[in-house]
Write a protein that holds these residues in place. Structure first.
Motif, PDB file in Angstrom:
ATOM      1  N   TRP A 148      46.529   7.313  44.433  1.00 15.42           N
ATOM      2  CA  TRP A 148      46.008   6.303  45.351  1.00 15.42           C
ATOM      3  C   TRP A 148      44.606   5.857  44.925  1.00 15.42           C
ATOM      4  N   PHE A 149      43.776   6.836  44.597  1.00 19.77           N
ATOM      5  CA  PHE A 149      42.394   6.507  44.253  1.00 19.77           C
ATOM      6  C   PHE A 149      42.214   6.159  42.774  1.00 19.77           C
ATOM      7  N   TRP A 150      43.129   6.612  41.945  1.00 20.71           N
ATOM      8  CA  TRP A 150      43.051   6.298  40.514  1.00 20.71           C
ATOM      9  C   TRP A 150      44.372   5.699  40.043  1.00 20.71           C
ATOM     10  N   PRO A 151      44.641   4.456  40.409  1.00 20.16           N
ATOM     11  CA  PRO A 151      45.886   3.806  39.972  1.00 20.16           C
ATOM     12  C   PRO A 151      45.976   3.659  38.456  1.00 20.16           C
ATOM     13  N   GLU A 152      44.822   3.791  37.771  1.00 21.22           N
ATOM     14  CA  GLU A 152      44.839   3.688  36.309  1.00 21.22           C
ATOM     15  C   GLU A 152      45.711   4.769  35.670  1.00 21.22           C
ATOM     16  N   LEU A 153      45.963   5.864  36.404  1.00 22.65           N
ATOM     17  CA  LEU A 153      46.834   6.902  35.876  1.00 22.65           C
ATOM     18  C   LEU A 153      48.250   6.379  35.636  1.00 22.65           C
ATOM     19  N   THR A 154      48.630   5.327  36.363  1.00 18.34           N
ATOM     20  CA  THR A 154      49.953   4.743  36.175  1.00 18.34           C
ATOM     21  C   THR A 154      49.920   3.448  35.363  1.00 18.34           C
ATOM     22  N   THR A 155      48.826   2.748  35.390  1.00 18.68           N
ATOM     23  CA  THR A 155      48.779   1.422  34.747  1.00 18.68           C
ATOM     24  C   THR A 155      48.231   1.457  33.321  1.00 18.68           C
ATOM     25  N   TRP A 156      47.500   2.522  32.960  1.00 13.44           N
ATOM     26  CA  TRP A 156      46.852   2.549  31.651  1.00 13.44           C
ATOM     27  C   TRP A 156      47.867   2.574  30.507  1.00 13.44           C
ATOM     28  N   LEU A 157      48.844   3.491  30.566  1.00 14.31           N
ATOM     29  CA  LEU A 157      49.785   3.642  29.456  1.00 14.31           C
ATOM     30  C   LEU A 157      50.663   2.404  29.254  1.00 14.31           C
ATOM     31  N   PRO A 158      51.217   1.785  30.305  1.00 17.70           N
ATOM     32  CA  PRO A 158      51.963   0.540  30.071  1.00 17.70           C
ATOM     33  C   PRO A 158      51.113  -0.556  29.438  1.00 17.70           C
ATOM     34  N   GLU A 159      49.852  -0.640  29.830  1.00 17.91           N
ATOM     35  CA  GLU A 159      48.964  -1.640  29.235  1.00 17.91           C
ATOM     36  C   GLU A 159      48.757  -1.373  27.754  1.00 17.91           C
ATOM     37  N   VAL A 160      48.550  -0.111  27.411  1.00 16.64           N
ATOM     38  CA  VAL A 160      48.300   0.247  26.011  1.00 16.64           C
ATOM     39  C   VAL A 160      49.543   0.014  25.156  1.00 16.64           C
ATOM     40  N   ILE A 161      50.703   0.407  25.680  1.00 18.32           N
ATOM     41  CA  ILE A 161      51.925   0.359  24.872  1.00 18.32           C
ATOM     42  C   ILE A 161      52.490  -1.049  24.770  1.00 18.32           C
ATOM     43  N   PHE A 162      52.636  -1.711  25.926  1.00 11.89           N
ATOM     44  CA  PHE A 162      53.363  -2.973  25.956  1.00 11.89           C
ATOM     45  C   PHE A 162      52.461  -4.198  25.913  1.00 11.89           C
ATOM     46  N   ARG A 163      51.345  -4.169  26.646  1.00 13.67           N
ATOM     47  CA  ARG A 163      50.513  -5.373  26.716  1.00 13.67           C
ATOM     48  C   ARG A 163      49.694  -5.581  25.445  1.00 13.67           C
ATOM     49  N   SER A 164      49.096  -4.463  24.929  1.00 13.27           N
ATOM     50  CA  SER A 164      48.263  -4.603  23.733  1.00 13.27           C
ATOM     51  C   SER A 164      49.101  -4.999  22.518  1.00 13.27           C
ATOM     52  N   ALA A 165      50.363  -4.539  22.505  1.00 11.03           N
ATOM     53  CA  ALA A 165      51.242  -4.873  21.378  1.00 11.03           C
ATOM     54  C   ALA A 165      51.599  -6.349  21.368  1.00 11.03           C
ATOM     55  N   VAL A 218      54.704  21.035  48.224  1.00  9.24           N
ATOM     56  CA  VAL A 218      54.557  19.797  48.990  1.00  9.24           C
ATOM     57  C   VAL A 218      53.083  19.400  49.044  1.00  9.24           C
ATOM     58  N   ILE A 219      52.208  20.394  49.239  1.00  6.81           N
ATOM     59  CA  ILE A 219      50.760  20.117  49.251  1.00  6.81           C
ATOM     60  C   ILE A 219      50.323  19.579  47.894  1.00  6.81           C
ATOM     61  N   ILE A 220      50.857  20.151  46.814  1.00 10.04           N
ATOM     62  CA  ILE A 220      50.541  19.651  45.466  1.00 10.04           C
ATOM     63  C   ILE A 220      51.001  18.204  45.319  1.00 10.04           C
ATOM     64  N   GLN A 221      52.200  17.915  45.830  1.00 10.65           N
ATOM     65  CA  GLN A 221      52.726  16.549  45.756  1.00 10.65           C
ATOM     66  C   GLN A 221      51.807  15.568  46.493  1.00 10.65           C
ATOM     67  N   ILE A 222      51.390  15.956  47.686  1.00  8.39           N
ATOM     68  CA  ILE A 222      50.504  15.082  48.470  1.00  8.39           C
ATOM     69  C   ILE A 222      49.175  14.895  47.745  1.00  8.39           C
ATOM     70  N   PHE A 223      48.669  15.965  47.148  1.00 12.23           N
ATOM     71  CA  PHE A 223      47.434  15.871  46.372  1.00 12.23           C
ATOM     72  C   PHE A 223      47.615  14.902  45.200  1.00 12.23           C
ATOM     73  N   ALA A 224      48.779  14.972  44.533  1.00 12.36           N
ATOM     74  CA  ALA A 224      49.044  14.056  43.414  1.00 12.36           C
ATOM     75  C   ALA A 224      49.124  12.611  43.899  1.00 12.36           C
ATOM     76  N   LEU A 225      49.724  12.397  45.070  1.00 10.25           N
ATOM     77  CA  LEU A 225      49.786  11.041  45.628  1.00 10.25           C
ATOM     78  C   LEU A 225      48.384  10.512  45.940  1.00 10.25           C
ATOM     79  N   ILE A 226      47.531  11.391  46.452  1.00 13.25           N
ATOM     80  CA  ILE A 226      46.147  10.984  46.742  1.00 13.25           C
ATOM     81  C   ILE A 226      45.424  10.609  45.449  1.00 13.25           C
ATOM     82  N   LEU A 227      45.636  11.400  44.398  1.00 14.23           N
ATOM     83  CA  LEU A 227      45.025  11.073  43.104  1.00 14.23           C
ATOM     84  C   LEU A 227      45.476   9.699  42.611  1.00 14.23           C
TER      85      LEU A 227
END
Length: 532
Positions: free
Chosen positions: A514-531, A503-512
């Protein structure tokens, strides 16, 4: 407080109380909505024309192409569960990790990730892993807390690792909310949001979570070696001092290659733009049927291998050629491609028919179809009840009250997002993800998306938040699933104590995230938007 606002509040509270009482979800949501709609009409606070929109809502649900992926992925998951895939993976992984301290715990995490990417069904994964690996881990000297925590955490990976049923349902709801939010903001040509975007956005956080789990288990093996053994006996009864050189390569490849190929075919076809999530789900259902058929008749594998080749060939042809039969200007190459595709389809049909006959003979197919129908029907009936609930809620202008409340919070967007995440986290103790997705998300998502929040990031945060909730004592769903199959020697307190680090690991991942949303937005941008 205005009367319609009071009715909104009472309707939401009444629905929650009925759900907590164990009343069937779809009838609790739909019945509560109809009762309060009648009350609102009698007081002149509700427009009866909203009720006339119900058939249109139901028709829209049943003709939604995205939601067609749900029964197909459910079929894939149930078929793989019945084909003893998890058992083979665990045995082979345990043999590979035989000389690593805590190797069986790491094996459980890796297998849990593979099952998550193959099935996407959390409850089935937790129960399967608990039945197969918990007795073995206890027998090999693992502490009950460490064994229970590793299994429960690995089982919940199906919430976040695509293709996940949670992400499919969230993607459908967020797509509608994103369109509504953009239109409210005056953007008449909003960029579409797809389930593929959420799959791509959740891939890196999901794999990162797996690495964090393994890092914790490795650190535990170093710092507290008494809680995890050094040598485990292989699950097939071979000597605990055996090593990987004594393990047949064919057994390892036979266990790992089929699910990995299936993951590549399903998830890879979505991310590569070859197939939509619904089309990829159909590929997954066919692949799972072939894998189960191979296990059911391993002496004669010609039909299954031929179908596998046909499936791969069809995916490649679809990527490079126009396979429509009604082409007016088709050249010789296109005609050859269509003929080749027809041949591949014939191979696939041959393999599917052979596999289905084998599964029917072993009485597996009937059970798979019954479970798939039961789970899919439950999801769609809940969705219809939730659509009726949200329609009546909006009829009482509840969406406007929610918008005003969240917009007026001190701290603006930050406070609104934290409050919504906390509410979803607490509701995750008592309600299933389907109910939360269909009831809460349509109400709060449009408001949050109008605050300039990235929809992919929001969807992944919600999915990981629910995953954390399902793992958190004392009410986490995953804990109840594991408790139901755990031996009596494993106390409930052991399971609770074992999942706390995760659970602590999960909360740590959520914090990451939170501060680095690029971890979720980078790959969709590369795959779908750049294409595009």
């Amino acid at each position: 407080m205005e009367l319609n606002a009071l009715l909104d509040l009472l309707m939401f509270v009444s629905a929650c109380l009925l759900l907590l009482s164990g009343f069937p979800v779809a009838f609790a949501l739909g019945g509560t909505a109809l009762v309060f709609a009648a009350i609102g009409i009698s007081f002149g606070e509700f427009d009866a024309d909203f009720i006339a929109l119900i058939p249109e809502r139901i028709y829209g649900i049943m003709t939604n192409d995205t939601l067609l992926a749900v029964p197909l992925f459910v079929f894939m998951g149930v078929m793989l569960e019945r084909s003893r895939l998890a058992e083979e993976l665990l045995e082979s992984m345990a043999l590979l990790m035989n000389r690593v301290r805590g190797g069986l715990g790491i094996s459980v995490t890796i297998v849990g990730a593979l099952l998550a990417a193959s099935t996407g069904i959390v409850g089935a994964t937790v129960v399967t892993m608990g039945l197969l690996s918990l007795p073995t881990m206890l027998k090999r000297g693992y502490s009950p807390a460490h064994a229970g925590g590793a299994i429960a955490a690995a089982g919940t990976l199906g919430q976040i690792i695509p293709p996940s049923i949670v992400l499919i349902l969230l993607g459908d709801q967020l797509s509608s909310a994103w369109q509504s939010a953009q239109l409210e903001m005056g953007n008449w040509s909003p960029e579409p949001l797809s389930v593929g975007d959420l799959f791509a956005g959740a891939l890196l956080p999901g794999l990162g979570l797996v690495l964090l789990y393994i890092a914790y288990q490795t650190a535990l093996a170093i710092l507290k070696p008494d809680s995890v053994p050094l040598h485990q006996a292989a699950t097939d009864g071979t000597s605990p001092t055996g090593d990987i050189q004594n393990v047949p390569l064919s057994r390892i490849m036979g266990a790992f290659l089929p699910p990995i190929l299936l993951i590549i075919a399903v998830l890879g076809s979505i991310l590569a733009g070859i197939a939509t999530p619904t089309e990829a789900a159909a590929v997954g259902a066919v692949g799972a049927t072939l894998m189960a058929g191979h296990r059911a008749g391993s002496q004669d594998t010609r039909a299954v291998y031929a179908a596998g080749i046909g499936l791969a060939g069809l995916l490649l042809l679809n990527q490079f050629f126009d396979l429509r039969l009604d082409q007016e200007d088709a050249g010789p190459v296109d005609k050859i491609a269509v003929l080749s595709a027809s041949l591949f389809c014939g191979l696939i049909i041959w393999g599917i028919v052979v596999s289905l006959l084998r599964l029917q003979g072993q009485k597996v197919l009937q059970e798979v179809m019954q479970n798939t129908t039961r789970i899919s029907s439950m999801i769609f009936v809940i969705l219809i009840g939730a659509a009726l609930f949200s329609l009546v809620f909006k009829g009482f202008e509840g969406d406007e009250y929610i918008h005003e409340f969240l917009s007026d919070l001190p701290g603006g967007k930050l406070s609104a997002l934290i409050l919504v995440m906390l509410v979803m986290f607490v509701l995750g103790f008592f309600l299933d993800f389907i109910e939360i997705t269909f009831v809460v998300v349509p109400i709060v998502a449009p408001v949050l998306l109008m605050m300039d929040i990235n929809p992919v990031w929001l969807g992944v945060m919600m999915a990981m938040n629910l995953q954390t909730s399902f793992l958190t004592p004392p009410f986490g769903f995953a804990l109840f699933y594991l408790r139901g199959v755990a031996p009596e020697s494993v106390k409930t307190s052991d399971i609770y104590r074992g999942v706390i680090p995760y659970v602590i690991i999960q909360i740590f991942a959520l914090i990451l995230l939170w501060f680095w949303p690029e971890l979720t937005t980078w790959l969709p941008e590369v795959i779908f938007r750049s294409a595009s």
